[in-house]
Design a protein around this motif. Structure first.
Motif, PDB file in Angstrom:
ATOM      1  N   VAL A  67      14.601  -2.240  -4.879  1.00 26.46           N
ATOM      2  CA  VAL A  67      15.122  -3.608  -5.000  1.00 26.46           C
ATOM      3  C   VAL A  67      14.973  -4.102  -6.438  1.00 26.46           C
ATOM      4  CG1 VAL A  67      14.750  -6.007  -4.319  1.00 26.46           C
ATOM      5  CG2 VAL A  67      14.785  -4.209  -2.586  1.00 26.46           C
ATOM      6  N   ALA A  68      13.833  -3.784  -7.069  1.00 30.59           N
ATOM      7  CA  ALA A  68      13.606  -4.219  -8.457  1.00 30.59           C
ATOM      8  C   ALA A  68      14.629  -3.580  -9.397  1.00 30.59           C
ATOM      9  CB  ALA A  68      12.191  -3.867  -8.889  1.00 30.59           C
ATOM     10  N   LEU A 113      17.660  -2.434  -8.577  1.00 31.16           N
ATOM     11  CA  LEU A 113      18.963  -3.045  -8.297  1.00 31.16           C
ATOM     12  C   LEU A 113      19.057  -4.445  -8.882  1.00 31.16           C
ATOM     13  CD1 LEU A 113      19.455  -1.917  -4.582  1.00 31.16           C
ATOM     14  CD2 LEU A 113      20.710  -1.102  -6.587  1.00 31.16           C
ATOM     15  N   THR A 114      17.958  -5.200  -8.780  1.00 30.00           N
ATOM     16  CA  THR A 114      17.949  -6.562  -9.325  1.00 30.00           C
ATOM     17  C   THR A 114      18.186  -6.552 -10.819  1.00 30.00           C
ATOM     18  OG1 THR A 114      16.429  -7.299  -7.587  1.00 30.00           O
ATOM     19  CG2 THR A 114      16.559  -8.656  -9.572  1.00 30.00           C
ATOM     20  N   LYS A 115      17.502  -5.620 -11.514  1.00 31.18           N
ATOM     21  CA  LYS A 115      17.660  -5.559 -12.955  1.00 31.18           C
ATOM     22  C   LYS A 115      19.082  -5.160 -13.332  1.00 31.18           C
ATOM     23  CE  LYS A 115      16.108  -5.895 -17.128  1.00 31.18           C
ATOM     24  NZ  LYS A 115      15.662  -7.196 -17.658  1.00 31.18           N
ATOM     25  N   VAL A 158      21.831  -5.581 -11.524  1.00 27.02           N
ATOM     26  CA  VAL A 158      22.717  -6.705 -11.199  1.00 27.02           C
ATOM     27  C   VAL A 158      22.584  -7.812 -12.236  1.00 27.02           C
ATOM     28  CG1 VAL A 158      23.168  -8.548  -9.527  1.00 27.02           C
ATOM     29  CG2 VAL A 158      22.795  -6.205  -8.734  1.00 27.02           C
ATOM     30  N   GLN A 159      21.351  -8.065 -12.673  1.00 29.52           N
ATOM     31  CA  GLN A 159      21.143  -9.084 -13.712  1.00 29.52           C
ATOM     32  C   GLN A 159      21.887  -8.706 -14.992  1.00 29.52           C
ATOM     33  OE1 GLN A 159      16.854  -9.263 -14.008  1.00 29.52           O
ATOM     34  NE2 GLN A 159      16.685 -10.940 -12.524  1.00 29.52           N
ATOM     35  N   GLN A 164      25.552  -9.205 -14.416  1.00 34.21           N
ATOM     36  CA  GLN A 164      25.877 -10.625 -14.456  1.00 34.21           C
ATOM     37  C   GLN A 164      25.900 -11.144 -15.892  1.00 34.21           C
ATOM     38  OE1 GLN A 164      26.796 -12.791 -11.944  1.00 34.21           O
ATOM     39  NE2 GLN A 164      26.988 -10.859 -10.817  1.00 34.21           N
TER      40      GLN A 164
END
Length: 393
Positions: free
Chosen positions: A339-340, A342-344, A346-347, A350
Motif C-alpha cells: 500500500v505504501a 502504491l501510495t507513493k 500514485v502521489q 498525481q
C-alpha cells in the motif's frame, strides 16, 4: 566384621500416621524413606518394583492405592539388602524407614520432621534389631501369606483436621482439590479450586474437552467473568483474557485480539497494524524512484492456498517480490508495504498530472491570447482590404 555387617539384612522401622480415610474406595499408601547412606537402592512391594531409585538425594518414594492385605517387600543396593512382610489395613498411610546396619554411614538428613533421624543408629543411640513394625493403627510385620499388589491404584483422599476433603486422586486419574462438583454433566480430569467465604473462588479445569479458568460467583451454578492471566517462562504477562473475552498477547487487551506490538483486531473484524510513531525508528521518506522500481517488479498472480485449494485469491509470490516489500525470510509480505509503494507511485502520478494540467492551462492561455491576436489581425486585414476595394471603384 564391618564387611559382614554390610551384607546382613537391614532392619526397618515402620512408623505410620493415619492421615486420611476413603470409605468409598479404601486404600492404603506406603512411603519408603532411606536413612542408610546409598546412591541407588531398588524397592519392591507385593511384586511391583518402584520406578524410582532410593538414594540420599532421593530419600522418599511411595506406593499408593494399596488394598488391605499382607505384602512382602525387599530393598537392595550399595551392598545392602533388606526384606520383610507387613500388613496394611487399606485405609491408613504408613512410613517404612530403612535404617543402616551397625557401622554403616547414614544420610546427611533423616526421614523425620525437619530432617530429624528416625533410626536410632543415626541419632547416636544404640541400634537394636527388631522384627516388629509399629504404627498408630497397630500394623505389624507378619509371616502370614503375602498379597500381590494390584496393578491399578485406588483413590487417594486427603482430609484436613475437621475431616473435610482437601485433595483427591480417583482410580481413573481424576484430580480434585478443594471444593468440586459435577460440571457440564461430568467431572473434569483436573480441578483446582480456591474456595473463599460463601464458596466463592477461582477454579481451573482440565480434561479432554476443554481448559477453563474462571471465577465462580456465590453458590454453585452462577458464574462471574474474570480475567485470566498466563505467564510463560520469565516473569511477566504472556497471555491475558479479559472479562469481555478480549485476548491479549503480552498486553491487557482493549480489543478482541491485541498484540504487545500495538497491532490489534477491531470489534468489526478489521486487522489494524501497529503504525504509531512511538513503535518505529529509522523513519525516512520513501523515494519516488524506489516506489516506481518496486511497483514495476511486482507481479500480481492468481492462486489457491494448498490448505484450501477451492478458495481462489489474488496477490504476490514472496520469493519473487522486490526486497522493498518482501519479508526477511521471503515467506510473507505485509499488505501495508505494498500500500505504501502504491501510495507513493500514485502521489507521484498525481503530481505529474497536476504539472501537466498546469502546462496545459498555460498553453491554453497562450493559445487564447494568440487566437485573440489572430482575430484582431484578421479584422484589421478585412478593414484594410475593404478600403482598398473602395479606392479601386
Amino acid at each position: 566384621m564391618f564387611k559382614k555387617m554390610s551384607l546382613i539384612v537391614m532392619f526397618a522401622i515402620i512408623s505410620g500416621l493415619l492421615i486420611f480415610n476413603s470409605p468409598a474406595k479404601a486404600a492404603s499408601t506406603l512411603f519408603i524413606c532411606l536413612e542408610a547412606s546409598c546412591s541407588s537402592m531398588s524397592f519392591t512391594l507385593g511384586g511391583q518394583t518402584h520406578s524410582s531409585k532410593l538414594s540420599c538425594d532421593n530419600s522418599l518414594i511411595g506406593f499408593t492405592g494399596i488394598p488391605a492385605g499382607t505384602y512382602s517387600w525387599s530393598a537392595s543396593g550399595c551392598g545392602l539388602t533388606s526384606s520383610g512382610t507387613a500388613y496394611m489395613n487399606g485405609t491408613s498411610i504408613y512410613l517404612l524407614t530403612l535404617c543402616p546396619p551397625s557401622g554403616w554411614p547414614c544420610c546427611s538428613k533423616g526421614c523425620g520432621t525437619g530432617g530429624a533421624y528416625k533410626c536410632s543408629g543415626c541419632s547416636g543411640s544404640t541400634t537394636t534389631t527388631t522384627t516388629t513394625a509399629t504404627t498408630t493403627t497397630s500394623a505389624t510385620t507378619t509371616t502370614a501369606a503375602t498379597t500381590t499388589l494390584p496393578a491399578t491404584s485406588g483413590a487417594l483422599v486427603v482430609q484436613d483436621s475437621s475431616g473435610s476433603r482437601t485433595f483427591t486422586v480417583e482410580d481413573d486419574g481424576l484430580v480434585l482439590t478443594g471444593r468440586s462438583y459435577n460440571a457440564q454433566g461430568q467431572y473434569p480430569g483436573f480441578w483446582l479450586d480456591e474456595t473463599g467465604t460463601g464458596h466463592k473462588g477461582a477454579y481451573f479445569v482440565l480434561d479432554e474437552n476443554w481448559v477453563q479458568v474462571q471465577r465462580r460467583a456465590q453458590g454453585f451454578g452462577a458464574y462471574e467473568a474474570s480475567p485470566v492471566f498466563i505467564n510463560i517462562g520469565a516473569p511477566g504477562l504472556s497471555i491475558s483474557v479479559a472479562e469481555s473475552g478480549n485476548v491479549g498477547f503480552g498486553v491487557f487487551a482493549a480489543y478482541p485480539l491485541q498484540m504487545a506490538s500495538g497491532a490489534y483486531c477491531t470489534a468489526g473484524g478489521v486487522w489494524t497494524n501497529a503504525s504509531s510513531r512511538e513503535y518505529k525508528t529509522d523513519i525516512q521518506a520513501l523515494s519516488a524512484q524506489k516506489a516506481m522500481d518496486a511497483l514495476t517488479q511486482l507481479n500480481p498472480v492468481e492462486f489457491a492456498y494448498k490448505a484450501d485449494r477451492n478458495e481462489k485469491h489474488v496477490g504476490f509470490i514472496a520469493e519473487d517480490a522486490p526486497d522493498l516489500v518482501a519479508a526477511r525470510d521471503r515467506k510473507g509480505m505485509s499488505p501495508m508495504d505494498v500500500v505504501a509503494v502504491l501510495t507513493k507511485v500514485v502521489q507521484e502520478q498525481q503530481k505529474l498530472i497536476r504539472e501537466q494540467k498546469e502546462i496545459a492551462q498555460n498553453q491554453q492561455i497562450t493559445i487564447d491570447n494568440l487566437s485573440e491576436k489572430v482575430a484582431d489581425l484578421e479584422g484589421k486585414l478585412k478593414s484594410r482590404n475593404g478600403l482598398l476595394d473602395g479606392t479601386r471603384n
